[in-house]
Design a protein around this motif. Structure first.
Motif, PDB file in Angstrom:
ATOM      1  N   THR A  94      -7.611   6.810   0.911  1.00 49.98           N
ATOM      2  CA  THR A  94      -7.370   6.028  -0.301  1.00 49.98           C
ATOM      3  C   THR A  94      -6.103   5.204  -0.100  1.00 49.98           C
ATOM      4  OG1 THR A  94      -8.382   7.725  -1.686  1.00 49.98           O
ATOM      5  CG2 THR A  94      -6.909   6.177  -2.787  1.00 49.98           C
ATOM      6  N   LEU A  95      -6.198   3.905  -0.347  1.00 45.71           N
ATOM      7  CA  LEU A  95      -5.074   3.004  -0.136  1.00 45.71           C
ATOM      8  C   LEU A  95      -3.997   3.241  -1.190  1.00 45.71           C
ATOM      9  CD1 LEU A  95      -3.962   0.587   1.512  1.00 45.71           C
ATOM     10  CD2 LEU A  95      -5.035  -0.894  -0.198  1.00 45.71           C
ATOM     11  N   LEU A  96      -2.762   3.437  -0.719  1.00 44.28           N
ATOM     12  CA  LEU A  96      -1.618   3.596  -1.611  1.00 44.28           C
ATOM     13  C   LEU A  96      -0.847   2.288  -1.743  1.00 44.28           C
ATOM     14  CD1 LEU A  96      -0.453   7.072  -0.277  1.00 44.28           C
ATOM     15  CD2 LEU A  96      -1.557   6.597  -2.476  1.00 44.28           C
ATOM     16  N   CYS A  97      -0.629   1.614  -0.625  1.00 42.52           N
ATOM     17  CA  CYS A  97       0.043   0.310  -0.642  1.00 42.52           C
ATOM     18  C   CYS A  97      -0.067  -0.317   0.742  1.00 42.52           C
ATOM     19  CB  CYS A  97       1.506   0.431  -1.057  1.00 42.52           C
ATOM     20  SG  CYS A  97       2.588   1.088   0.231  1.00 42.52           S
ATOM     21  N   GLU A  98       0.332  -1.579   0.821  1.00 38.82           N
ATOM     22  CA  GLU A  98       0.384  -2.298   2.094  1.00 38.82           C
ATOM     23  C   GLU A  98       1.751  -2.946   2.212  1.00 38.82           C
ATOM     24  OE1 GLU A  98      -3.424  -4.365   3.353  1.00 38.82           O
ATOM     25  OE2 GLU A  98      -3.690  -4.248   1.160  1.00 38.82           O
ATOM     26  N   ALA A  99       2.253  -3.026   3.432  1.00 35.15           N
ATOM     27  CA  ALA A  99       3.551  -3.657   3.686  1.00 35.15           C
ATOM     28  C   ALA A  99       3.559  -4.170   5.118  1.00 35.15           C
ATOM     29  CB  ALA A  99       4.677  -2.641   3.487  1.00 35.15           C
ATOM     30  N   ALA A 100       4.529  -5.002   5.438  1.00 31.20           N
ATOM     31  CA  ALA A 100       4.701  -5.488   6.810  1.00 31.20           C
ATOM     32  C   ALA A 100       6.034  -4.971   7.334  1.00 31.20           C
ATOM     33  CB  ALA A 100       4.673  -7.012   6.843  1.00 31.20           C
ATOM     34  N   THR A 101       6.088  -4.735   8.636  1.00 27.80           N
ATOM     35  CA  THR A 101       7.337  -4.262   9.223  1.00 27.80           C
ATOM     36  C   THR A 101       8.382  -5.380   9.193  1.00 27.80           C
ATOM     37  OG1 THR A 101       6.540  -4.837  11.443  1.00 27.80           O
ATOM     38  CG2 THR A 101       6.265  -2.548  10.745  1.00 27.80           C
ATOM     39  N   ASN A 102       9.631  -4.980   8.962  1.00 26.45           N
ATOM     40  CA  ASN A 102      10.739  -5.936   8.943  1.00 26.45           C
ATOM     41  C   ASN A 102      11.360  -6.035  10.337  1.00 26.45           C
ATOM     42  OD1 ASN A 102      12.364  -3.638   9.254  1.00 26.45           O
ATOM     43  ND2 ASN A 102      12.957  -3.570   7.102  1.00 26.45           N
ATOM     44  N   ALA A 103      12.478  -6.724  10.447  1.00 29.13           N
ATOM     45  CA  ALA A 103      13.133  -6.915  11.750  1.00 29.13           C
ATOM     46  C   ALA A 103      13.545  -5.592  12.391  1.00 29.13           C
ATOM     47  CB  ALA A 103      14.340  -7.829  11.603  1.00 29.13           C
ATOM     48  N   GLY A 104      13.763  -4.562  11.579  1.00 29.22           N
ATOM     49  CA  GLY A 104      14.121  -3.249  12.105  1.00 29.22           C
ATOM     50  C   GLY A 104      12.919  -2.400  12.465  1.00 29.22           C
ATOM     51  N   GLY A 105      11.692  -2.928  12.251  1.00 30.90           N
ATOM     52  CA  GLY A 105      10.481  -2.187  12.563  1.00 30.90           C
ATOM     53  C   GLY A 105       9.984  -1.309  11.423  1.00 30.90           C
ATOM     54  N   TYR A 106      10.643  -1.390  10.247  1.00 31.98           N
ATOM     55  CA  TYR A 106      10.278  -0.539   9.113  1.00 31.98           C
ATOM     56  C   TYR A 106       9.304  -1.236   8.168  1.00 31.98           C
ATOM     57  CZ  TYR A 106      14.061   2.686  10.231  1.00 31.98           C
ATOM     58  OH  TYR A 106      14.862   3.598  10.859  1.00 31.98           O
ATOM     59  N   ALA A 107       8.306  -0.488   7.711  1.00 33.01           N
ATOM     60  CA  ALA A 107       7.413  -0.921   6.632  1.00 33.01           C
ATOM     61  C   ALA A 107       7.609   0.093   5.511  1.00 33.01           C
ATOM     62  CB  ALA A 107       5.970  -0.928   7.096  1.00 33.01           C
ATOM     63  N   GLU A 108       7.680  -0.405   4.279  1.00 32.47           N
ATOM     64  CA  GLU A 108       7.958   0.488   3.159  1.00 32.47           C
ATOM     65  C   GLU A 108       7.223   0.021   1.913  1.00 32.47           C
ATOM     66  OE1 GLU A 108      11.902   2.176   0.796  1.00 32.47           O
ATOM     67  OE2 GLU A 108      12.123   0.563   2.239  1.00 32.47           O
ATOM     68  N   CYS A 109       6.698   0.996   1.157  1.00 33.11           N
ATOM     69  CA  CYS A 109       6.116   0.671  -0.146  1.00 33.11           C
ATOM     70  C   CYS A 109       7.279   0.377  -1.079  1.00 33.11           C
ATOM     71  CB  CYS A 109       5.305   1.845  -0.691  1.00 33.11           C
ATOM     72  SG  CYS A 109       3.782   2.171   0.208  1.00 33.11           S
ATOM     73  N   LYS A 110       7.421  -0.861  -1.506  1.00 33.84           N
ATOM     74  CA  LYS A 110       8.549  -1.263  -2.354  1.00 33.84           C
ATOM     75  C   LYS A 110       8.414  -0.767  -3.786  1.00 33.84           C
ATOM     76  CE  LYS A 110      10.835  -3.555   0.723  1.00 33.84           C
ATOM     77  NZ  LYS A 110      12.097  -3.101   1.223  1.00 33.84           N
ATOM     78  N   SER A 111       7.191  -0.736  -4.296  1.00 32.74           N
ATOM     79  CA  SER A 111       6.996  -0.226  -5.649  1.00 32.74           C
ATOM     80  C   SER A 111       6.258   1.104  -5.558  1.00 32.74           C
ATOM     81  CB  SER A 111       6.211  -1.232  -6.494  1.00 32.74           C
ATOM     82  OG  SER A 111       4.987  -1.526  -5.877  1.00 32.74           O
ATOM     83  N   PRO A 112       6.410   1.935  -6.581  1.00 37.99           N
ATOM     84  CA  PRO A 112       5.725   3.228  -6.537  1.00 37.99           C
ATOM     85  C   PRO A 112       4.215   3.057  -6.386  1.00 37.99           C
ATOM     86  CG  PRO A 112       7.284   3.154  -8.354  1.00 37.99           C
ATOM     87  CD  PRO A 112       7.195   1.757  -7.796  1.00 37.99           C
ATOM     88  N   ALA A 113       3.608   3.931  -5.618  1.00 32.93           N
ATOM     89  CA  ALA A 113       2.175   3.896  -5.396  1.00 32.93           C
ATOM     90  C   ALA A 113       1.488   4.907  -6.315  1.00 32.93           C
ATOM     91  CB  ALA A 113       1.877   4.227  -3.935  1.00 32.93           C
ATOM     92  N   PHE A 114       0.368   4.487  -6.887  1.00 29.93           N
ATOM     93  CA  PHE A 114      -0.394   5.354  -7.771  1.00 29.93           C
ATOM     94  C   PHE A 114      -1.728   5.698  -7.124  1.00 29.93           C
ATOM     95  CE2 PHE A 114       2.187   2.654 -10.481  1.00 29.93           C
ATOM     96  CZ  PHE A 114       2.736   3.554 -11.367  1.00 29.93           C
ATOM     97  N   PRO A 115      -1.933   6.957  -6.745  1.00 32.85           N
ATOM     98  CA  PRO A 115      -3.277   7.312  -6.264  1.00 32.85           C
ATOM     99  C   PRO A 115      -4.256   7.084  -7.411  1.00 32.85           C
ATOM    100  CG  PRO A 115      -1.698   9.023  -5.732  1.00 32.85           C
ATOM    101  CD  PRO A 115      -1.010   8.060  -6.655  1.00 32.85           C
ATOM    102  N   PRO A 116      -5.367   6.389  -7.173  1.00 30.56           N
ATOM    103  CA  PRO A 116      -6.266   6.003  -8.257  1.00 30.56           C
ATOM    104  C   PRO A 116      -7.002   7.166  -8.933  1.00 30.56           C
ATOM    105  CG  PRO A 116      -7.180   5.362  -6.141  1.00 30.56           C
ATOM    106  CD  PRO A 116      -5.820   5.905  -5.881  1.00 30.56           C
ATOM    107  N   LEU A 117      -7.237   8.230  -8.242  1.00 29.46           N
ATOM    108  CA  LEU A 117      -7.976   9.355  -8.825  1.00 29.46           C
ATOM    109  C   LEU A 117      -7.158  10.634  -8.737  1.00 29.46           C
ATOM    110  CD1 LEU A 117     -11.373   8.657  -7.028  1.00 29.46           C
ATOM    111  CD2 LEU A 117     -10.793   8.099  -9.388  1.00 29.46           C
ATOM    112  N   PRO A 118      -7.328  11.532  -9.723  1.00 35.99           N
ATOM    113  CA  PRO A 118      -6.621  12.813  -9.634  1.00 35.99           C
ATOM    114  C   PRO A 118      -6.923  13.557  -8.335  1.00 35.99           C
ATOM    115  CG  PRO A 118      -7.559  12.541 -11.819  1.00 35.99           C
ATOM    116  CD  PRO A 118      -8.069  11.400 -10.976  1.00 35.99           C
ATOM    117  N   ALA A 119      -8.164  13.461  -7.851  1.00 34.66           N
ATOM    118  CA  ALA A 119      -8.518  14.141  -6.603  1.00 34.66           C
ATOM    119  C   ALA A 119      -7.700  13.581  -5.441  1.00 34.66           C
ATOM    120  CB  ALA A 119     -10.004  13.994  -6.322  1.00 34.66           C
ATOM    121  N   SER A 120      -7.447  12.275  -5.445  1.00 33.94           N
ATOM    122  CA  SER A 120      -6.629  11.668  -4.390  1.00 33.94           C
ATOM    123  C   SER A 120      -5.185  12.134  -4.484  1.00 33.94           C
ATOM    124  CB  SER A 120      -6.683  10.141  -4.478  1.00 33.94           C
ATOM    125  OG  SER A 120      -7.967   9.682  -4.144  1.00 33.94           O
ATOM    126  N   ALA A 121      -4.701  12.333  -5.699  1.00 33.75           N
ATOM    127  CA  ALA A 121      -3.333  12.832  -5.884  1.00 33.75           C
ATOM    128  C   ALA A 121      -3.204  14.237  -5.316  1.00 33.75           C
ATOM    129  CB  ALA A 121      -2.952  12.807  -7.365  1.00 33.75           C
TER     130      ALA A 121
END
Length: 146
Positions: free
Chosen positions: A87-114
């Motif tokens: 289940t997709l939580l978020c998408e991001a691109a790596t920065n100059a330091g090689g880090y990718a980060e979910c900038k906003s909180p991610a919401f699993p869409p279903l309780p089962a996914s949580a």
């Protein structure tokens, strides 16, 4: 003007030699251009994220992608998913330091996914590119409560 037969033969031989050389050079250039280096393998690591039970928000999802020698890789698209059910939580691109980060909180869409997120954690995956092989890293999610 008429040239002697030996001079005509010499000109024809020279023209044929030049045409052959151009053909070989062109074929060599095409072969070299079509031959590209094999995609490199990456190193990847993910931070432990957290999950707020009241708001059902996952935060702190972060992963680092580097070449084998430790050089950070910028611009790679990364998908953060719940391990196991993808289940997709978020998408991001790596920065100059090689880090990718979910900038906003991610919401699993279903309780089962949580529940799955809490029990199995999350994956950060970059799909293969011309230069890099597909790479996935995994980490856990901790609980937070107010």
């Amino acid at each position: 003007m008429q040239y002697p037969a030996s001079r005509t033969a010499a000109i024809s031989t020279t023209a044929l030699t030049l045409a052959s050389a151009l053909t070989v050079t062109a074929a060599s250039a095409l072969e070299h251009r079509d031959r590209h280096a094999a995609p490199k393998r990456l190193n990847a690591s993910a931070q432990s994220g957290s999950f707020d039970i009241l708001t059902r928000q996952a935060s702190g999802l972060k992963a680092k992608f580097t070449e084998r020698d430790g050089t950070p890789v910028a611009g790679l698209p990364v998908k953060f998913t719940v391990s196991g059910d993808k289940t997709l939580l978020c998408e991001a691109a790596t920065n100059a330091g090689g880090y990718a980060e979910c900038k906003s909180p991610a919401f699993p869409p279903l309780p089962a996914s949580a529940v799955k997120l809490l029990t199995t954690g999350y994956d950060a995956t970059t799909h293969g590119t011309l230069h890099y092989t597909p790479t996935t890293t995994h980490n856990t999610i901790g609980l937070t409560a107010p």
